[in-house]
Motif scaffolding. Structure first.
Motif, PDB file in Angstrom:
ATOM      1  N   GLY A  83      -2.935   5.862   1.596  1.00 51.53           N
ATOM      2  CA  GLY A  83      -2.056   6.320   0.171  1.00 51.53           C
ATOM      3  C   GLY A  83      -2.030   5.271  -0.217  1.00 51.53           C
ATOM      4  O   GLY A  83      -1.714   5.505  -2.123  1.00 51.53           O
ATOM      5  N   CYS A  84      -1.902   4.009   0.387  1.00 51.33           N
ATOM      6  CA  CYS A  84      -0.891   3.451  -1.113  1.00 51.33           C
ATOM      7  C   CYS A  84      -1.626   2.004  -1.087  1.00 51.33           C
ATOM      8  O   CYS A  84      -1.830   1.564  -2.113  1.00 51.33           O
ATOM      9  CB  CYS A  84       0.192   3.006  -0.614  1.00 51.33           C
ATOM     10  N   ASP A 120      -7.055  -8.087  -2.334  1.00 49.35           N
ATOM     11  CA  ASP A 120      -5.781  -8.100  -3.624  1.00 49.35           C
ATOM     12  C   ASP A 120      -5.183  -7.553  -3.825  1.00 49.35           C
ATOM     13  O   ASP A 120      -5.314  -6.269  -3.661  1.00 49.35           O
ATOM     14  CB  ASP A 120      -7.515  -8.138  -4.929  1.00 49.35           C
ATOM     15  N   LEU A 121      -3.741  -7.948  -4.577  1.00 46.28           N
ATOM     16  CA  LEU A 121      -2.377  -7.096  -5.140  1.00 46.28           C
ATOM     17  C   LEU A 121      -2.550  -7.064  -6.217  1.00 46.28           C
ATOM     18  O   LEU A 121      -1.472  -8.736  -6.549  1.00 46.28           O
ATOM     19  CB  LEU A 121      -1.264  -8.260  -4.268  1.00 46.28           C
ATOM     20  N   ALA A 122      -2.408  -6.304  -6.960  1.00 42.67           N
ATOM     21  CA  ALA A 122      -2.377  -6.043  -8.051  1.00 42.67           C
ATOM     22  C   ALA A 122      -3.135  -6.917  -9.144  1.00 42.67           C
ATOM     23  O   ALA A 122      -2.898  -7.040 -10.363  1.00 42.67           O
ATOM     24  CB  ALA A 122      -0.654  -5.732  -8.568  1.00 42.67           C
ATOM     25  N   GLY A 123      -3.966  -7.971  -8.955  1.00 45.63           N
ATOM     26  CA  GLY A 123      -4.655  -8.914  -9.737  1.00 45.63           C
ATOM     27  C   GLY A 123      -3.941 -10.043 -10.097  1.00 45.63           C
ATOM     28  O   GLY A 123      -4.201 -11.244 -10.914  1.00 45.63           O
ATOM     29  N   MET A 145       3.864  -1.287  -3.395  1.00 43.36           N
ATOM     30  CA  MET A 145       2.073  -1.069  -3.761  1.00 43.36           C
ATOM     31  C   MET A 145       1.659  -0.123  -4.491  1.00 43.36           C
ATOM     32  O   MET A 145       0.999   0.383  -5.211  1.00 43.36           O
ATOM     33  CB  MET A 145       1.658  -0.502  -1.847  1.00 43.36           C
ATOM     34  N   ARG A 146       2.813   1.552  -3.294  1.00 47.08           N
ATOM     35  CA  ARG A 146       2.283   2.218  -5.174  1.00 47.08           C
ATOM     36  C   ARG A 146       2.654   2.662  -6.355  1.00 47.08           C
ATOM     37  O   ARG A 146       1.544   2.279  -7.224  1.00 47.08           O
ATOM     38  CB  ARG A 146       2.958   3.630  -4.286  1.00 47.08           C
ATOM     39  N   HIS A 147       3.549   2.279  -6.464  1.00 47.85           N
ATOM     40  CA  HIS A 147       4.146   2.161  -8.058  1.00 47.85           C
ATOM     41  C   HIS A 147       3.687   0.659  -8.386  1.00 47.85           C
ATOM     42  O   HIS A 147       3.723   0.165  -9.688  1.00 47.85           O
ATOM     43  CB  HIS A 147       5.658   2.381  -7.715  1.00 47.85           C
ATOM     44  N   ARG A 148       3.762  -0.364  -8.195  1.00 44.03           N
ATOM     45  CA  ARG A 148       4.078  -1.598  -8.744  1.00 44.03           C
ATOM     46  C   ARG A 148       2.786  -2.874  -8.486  1.00 44.03           C
ATOM     47  O   ARG A 148       2.496  -3.034  -9.273  1.00 44.03           O
ATOM     48  CB  ARG A 148       5.235  -2.143  -8.216  1.00 44.03           C
ATOM     49  N   TYR A 149       1.935  -2.763  -7.373  1.00 40.65           N
ATOM     50  CA  TYR A 149       1.583  -3.709  -6.882  1.00 40.65           C
ATOM     51  C   TYR A 149       0.419  -2.751  -6.039  1.00 40.65           C
ATOM     52  O   TYR A 149      -0.137  -2.868  -4.843  1.00 40.65           O
ATOM     53  CB  TYR A 149       2.279  -4.922  -6.050  1.00 40.65           C
ATOM     54  N   PRO A 150      -0.442  -1.977  -7.336  1.00 37.25           N
ATOM     55  CA  PRO A 150      -1.926  -1.100  -6.019  1.00 37.25           C
ATOM     56  C   PRO A 150      -2.680  -2.389  -5.392  1.00 37.25           C
ATOM     57  O   PRO A 150      -3.042  -3.652  -6.228  1.00 37.25           O
ATOM     58  CB  PRO A 150      -2.500  -0.557  -7.622  1.00 37.25           C
ATOM     59  N   TYR A 208       6.739 -11.233  -2.218  1.00 33.60           N
ATOM     60  CA  TYR A 208       6.645 -12.287  -2.863  1.00 33.60           C
ATOM     61  C   TYR A 208       6.361 -12.378  -4.639  1.00 33.60           C
ATOM     62  O   TYR A 208       7.357 -13.167  -5.201  1.00 33.60           O
ATOM     63  CB  TYR A 208       5.647 -13.424  -2.742  1.00 33.60           C
ATOM     64  N   LEU A 209       5.584 -11.216  -4.988  1.00 35.90           N
ATOM     65  CA  LEU A 209       5.723 -10.823  -5.829  1.00 35.90           C
ATOM     66  C   LEU A 209       6.891  -9.859  -6.866  1.00 35.90           C
ATOM     67  O   LEU A 209       7.010 -10.490  -7.991  1.00 35.90           O
ATOM     68  CB  LEU A 209       4.272 -10.041  -6.158  1.00 35.90           C
ATOM     69  N   GLU A 210       7.414  -9.386  -5.825  1.00 35.81           N
ATOM     70  CA  GLU A 210       8.337  -9.147  -6.255  1.00 35.81           C
ATOM     71  C   GLU A 210       9.604  -9.969  -6.779  1.00 35.81           C
ATOM     72  O   GLU A 210      10.299  -9.694  -7.353  1.00 35.81           O
ATOM     73  CB  GLU A 210       9.237  -8.318  -4.976  1.00 35.81           C
ATOM     74  N   GLY A 211       9.617 -10.565  -5.327  1.00 38.25           N
ATOM     75  CA  GLY A 211      10.731 -12.319  -5.660  1.00 38.25           C
ATOM     76  C   GLY A 211      10.624 -13.051  -7.289  1.00 38.25           C
ATOM     77  O   GLY A 211      11.090 -13.411  -8.148  1.00 38.25           O
TER      78      GLY A 211
END
Length: 360
Positions: A10-11, A31-34, A342-347, A78-81
């Motif tokens: 689901g995410c 791949d995380l959100a490109g 992952m659901r809201h920021r990093y598909p 890492y991306l959130e940081g």
């Protein structure tokens, strides 16, 4: 494995047939959100950083998938940081500097390891020497790789230490313990304290200064600093750091900090470090395993708590089991938060065809 599968349903976007590769030709697994990709090459090197004692749990398809999920969580934080600019924190740069220093030494170890030969006869002899009972179950074929790896690691450890002594003699390094003794402001007058550029050890084309030592101490984690404060043998400490630095200097002169392998190792360390800092900021330090959870980890993972062919008693293994249980509990808390991110920021896209091909 089912729990992990349920967690990410689901995410994350599943792709059945796509098999993309990165610019170096390595298959892309996730791949995380490109913004970030986990390739097969990245996965392999990241797994290599896991201590050998724990690597066994990540060898089959389910174990590899579990480790991939850990890397995904790490990448999410890492991306959130990066988004929160935690890379500006002093703690991040200090931790990263220490890891990059160690990373160069890891490259040296890998270079040494690649040149260590182990013959089939030596593996067979070690099997015969160490495996005496239940050979019908503990077959040579099943133990071959572990024995071979053990022989390589034993020789690598010796070669690593021998190289230090070889370089110390070749560079004619001299230690200045008298200067080290004057570094304590409690026993040395202010006007006699060493300067940053003063030399604690030197030789032919080599110097290790007071400033280098103080920088290393400043970058150390708090628990390491506390050990240094309680250290009653500073000469031994200087011996250790200089011997490591001699090897580090040698590795840099060999260009081991310029290889493609080190470039990826550096990326892994940057991701791991910023991810760690981010989790420390956003996940409570109050998450601690209970005794029951520690015993559950101990009972369900006997391979982690063995010495030779015997199980380590609970009382002796307790601290390690509790640490492992706490780490797993924090990992689950991190996964829950990562699921939301992952659901809201990093598909996130999983390339299942690549995953199945290389994990099975």
């Amino acid at each position: 494995f089912l729990a992990v599968t349920f967690l990410w349903t689901g995410c994350a976007k599943q792709t059945a047939n796509q098999m993309p590769v990165d610019e170096s030709g390595s298959p892309i697994l996730v791949d995380l959100a490109g913004q970030f990709q986990i390739s097969k090459a990245y996965f392999d090197m990241a797994l290599d950083r896991v201590p050998i004692i724990f690597q066994g749990q990540f060898q089959d398809a389910a174990g590899k998938r579990e480790y991939l999920e850990r890397l995904v969580v790490e990448a999410v934080f890492y991306l959130e940081g990066k988004r929160r600019k935690y890379y500006r924190k002093k703690e991040y740069q200090h931790t990263l500097d220490l890891r990059l220093y160690a990373g160069v030494l890891d490259e040296l170890r890998k270079d040494m390891e690649s040149k260590i030969p182990v013959t089939e006869e030596e593996v067979r002899a070690e099997y015969d020497r160490t495996i005496k009972k239940n050979r019908e179950k503990r077959t040579y074929e099943n133990f071959h790789d572990a024995i071979e790896r053990g022989l390589v690691q034993k020789r690598l450890k010796q070669q690593y230490e021998d190289k230090k002594e070889e370089l110390l003699k070749e560079w004619k390094v001299v230690f200045h313990y008298d200067l080290l003794a004057r570094m304590d402001p409690a026993t040395t007058p202010q006007d006699q304290l060493p300067k940053l550029e003063d030399v604690l050890a030197d030789g032919e084309n080599y110097r290790y200064t007071v400033g280098q030592l103080l920088k290393r101490i400043d970058q150390a984690p708090e628990e390491a600093k506390e050990k240094l404060r309680q250290n009653k043998n500073p000469d031994k400490m200087l011996d250790f750091v200089v011997r490591e630095d001699v090897l580090f200097t040698y590795a840099v002169r060999q260009g081991l900090d310029k290889t493609a392998s080190y470039a990826m190792r550096k990326q892994i360390m940057e991701v791991a470090t910023l991810s760690l800092i981010t989790r420390h900021e956003v996940i409570s330090d109050d998450i601690v395993a209970t005794i029951e959870e520690g015993k559950k980890v101990y009972e369900e993972n006997p391979a982690l708590f063995t010495r030779g062919t015997s199980s380590i008693p609970w009382e002796e293994a307790k601290d390690r089991a509790m640490a492992e249980a706490t780490a797993r509990k924090k990992l689950e808390a991190g996964r829950t938060l990562a699921k939301s991110l992952m659901r809201h920021r990093y598909p996130t896209t999983y390339y299942e065809a690549n995953i199945e091909k290389y994990f099975n």
